[in-house]
Design a protein around this motif. Structure first.
Motif, PDB file in Angstrom:
ATOM      1  N   GLU A  80     129.771  29.232  32.604  1.00 62.56           N
ATOM      2  CA  GLU A  80     129.718  28.514  31.332  1.00 62.56           C
ATOM      3  C   GLU A  80     128.747  29.153  30.340  1.00 62.56           C
ATOM      4  O   GLU A  80     128.563  28.651  29.231  1.00 62.56           O
ATOM      5  N   SER A  81     128.103  30.262  30.728  1.00 60.45           N
ATOM      6  CA  SER A  81     127.119  30.953  29.869  1.00 60.45           C
ATOM      7  C   SER A  81     126.036  29.998  29.385  1.00 60.45           C
ATOM      8  O   SER A  81     125.722  29.921  28.195  1.00 60.45           O
ATOM      9  N   ARG A  82     125.457  29.284  30.331  1.00 63.72           N
ATOM     10  CA  ARG A  82     124.413  28.300  30.049  1.00 63.72           C
ATOM     11  C   ARG A  82     123.163  28.987  29.504  1.00 63.72           C
ATOM     12  O   ARG A  82     122.704  29.993  30.033  1.00 63.72           O
ATOM     13  N   LEU A  83     122.631  28.438  28.421  1.00 63.47           N
ATOM     14  CA  LEU A  83     121.405  28.954  27.825  1.00 63.47           C
ATOM     15  C   LEU A  83     120.207  28.621  28.695  1.00 63.47           C
ATOM     16  O   LEU A  83     120.200  27.609  29.404  1.00 63.47           O
ATOM     17  N   CYS A  84     119.170  29.453  28.615  1.00 68.08           N
ATOM     18  CA  CYS A  84     117.920  29.138  29.296  1.00 68.08           C
ATOM     19  C   CYS A  84     117.338  27.865  28.667  1.00 68.08           C
ATOM     20  O   CYS A  84     117.710  27.490  27.541  1.00 68.08           O
ATOM     21  N   PRO A  85     116.438  27.167  29.351  1.00 66.75           N
ATOM     22  CA  PRO A  85     115.906  25.901  28.824  1.00 66.75           C
ATOM     23  C   PRO A  85     115.263  26.023  27.437  1.00 66.75           C
ATOM     24  O   PRO A  85     115.417  25.133  26.597  1.00 66.75           O
ATOM     25  N   GLU A  86     114.580  27.135  27.193  1.00 66.40           N
ATOM     26  CA  GLU A  86     113.912  27.306  25.896  1.00 66.40           C
ATOM     27  C   GLU A  86     114.929  27.446  24.761  1.00 66.40           C
ATOM     28  O   GLU A  86     114.798  26.790  23.723  1.00 66.40           O
ATOM     29  N   ALA A  87     115.925  28.304  24.964  1.00 60.63           N
ATOM     30  CA  ALA A  87     116.954  28.483  23.933  1.00 60.63           C
ATOM     31  C   ALA A  87     117.756  27.199  23.744  1.00 60.63           C
ATOM     32  O   ALA A  87     118.092  26.824  22.615  1.00 60.63           O
ATOM     33  N   ALA A  88     118.026  26.504  24.838  1.00 56.60           N
ATOM     34  CA  ALA A  88     118.767  25.247  24.746  1.00 56.60           C
ATOM     35  C   ALA A  88     117.990  24.202  23.962  1.00 56.60           C
ATOM     36  O   ALA A  88     118.568  23.455  23.162  1.00 56.60           O
ATOM     37  N   ALA A  89     116.673  24.161  24.151  1.00 51.96           N
ATOM     38  CA  ALA A  89     115.850  23.189  23.422  1.00 51.96           C
ATOM     39  C   ALA A  89     115.853  23.467  21.919  1.00 51.96           C
ATOM     40  O   ALA A  89     115.735  22.539  21.110  1.00 51.96           O
ATOM     41  N   LEU A  90     115.990  24.720  21.553  1.00 51.59           N
ATOM     42  CA  LEU A  90     116.004  25.095  20.134  1.00 51.59           C
ATOM     43  C   LEU A  90     117.398  25.030  19.521  1.00 51.59           C
ATOM     44  O   LEU A  90     117.537  24.949  18.298  1.00 51.59           O
ATOM     45  N   ALA A  91     118.422  25.060  20.347  1.00 49.85           N
ATOM     46  CA  ALA A  91     119.797  25.098  19.842  1.00 49.85           C
ATOM     47  C   ALA A  91     120.196  23.815  19.119  1.00 49.85           C
ATOM     48  O   ALA A  91     120.909  23.869  18.118  1.00 49.85           O
ATOM     49  N   THR A  92     119.738  22.667  19.616  1.00 54.14           N
ATOM     50  CA  THR A  92     120.117  21.402  18.983  1.00 54.14           C
ATOM     51  C   THR A  92     119.558  21.280  17.566  1.00 54.14           C
ATOM     52  O   THR A  92     120.320  21.027  16.637  1.00 54.14           O
ATOM     53  N   PRO A  93     118.243  21.464  17.377  1.00 51.97           N
ATOM     54  CA  PRO A  93     117.765  21.371  15.984  1.00 51.97           C
ATOM     55  C   PRO A  93     118.369  22.445  15.083  1.00 51.97           C
ATOM     56  O   PRO A  93     118.612  22.204  13.901  1.00 51.97           O
ATOM     57  N   TYR A  94     118.647  23.610  15.648  1.00 51.34           N
ATOM     58  CA  TYR A  94     119.290  24.676  14.872  1.00 51.34           C
ATOM     59  C   TYR A  94     120.660  24.224  14.372  1.00 51.34           C
ATOM     60  O   TYR A  94     120.974  24.344  13.186  1.00 51.34           O
ATOM     61  N   ALA A  95     121.449  23.674  15.262  1.00 52.83           N
ATOM     62  CA  ALA A  95     122.789  23.194  14.882  1.00 52.83           C
ATOM     63  C   ALA A  95     122.695  22.052  13.872  1.00 52.83           C
ATOM     64  O   ALA A  95     123.455  22.015  12.894  1.00 52.83           O
ATOM     65  N   LEU A  96     121.773  21.130  14.085  1.00 50.49           N
ATOM     66  CA  LEU A  96     121.622  20.003  13.159  1.00 50.49           C
ATOM     67  C   LEU A  96     121.194  20.473  11.775  1.00 50.49           C
ATOM     68  O   LEU A  96     121.644  19.927  10.762  1.00 50.49           O
TER      69      LEU A  96
END
Length: 72
Positions: free
Chosen positions: A26-42
């Motif tokens: 599923e090409s899961r992001l590392c925890p750090e990138a995942a934590a930043l991805a939500t505010p980035y998308a918003l």
């Protein structure tokens, strides 16, 4: 680093993706990138160019702090 701009957030995400590439089928992001991805998308969806650090989760702020400390 308050507020954080969209380009800075993108740089931090890319830094973490280089340090710890996506894994699994599923090409899961590392925890750090995942934590930043939500505010980035918003931010993109809301057409915001910057966001106060206070609006980020603790995990996202920690990822940003470690990115900044790395001098990336």
């Amino acid at each position: 680093m308050d507020p954080i701009t969209l380009p800075q957030l993108e740089q931090a995400i890319n830094y973490w993706r280089n340090v710890s590439p996506s894994v699994g089928e599923e090409s899961r992001l590392c925890p750090e990138a995942a934590a930043l991805a939500t505010p980035y998308a918003l931010m993109i969806m809301a057409h915001r160019r910057e966001i106060p650090l206070a609006e980020l989760s603790d995990k996202a702020r920690a990822a940003l702090d470690n990115w900044a400390a790395a001098g990336a």
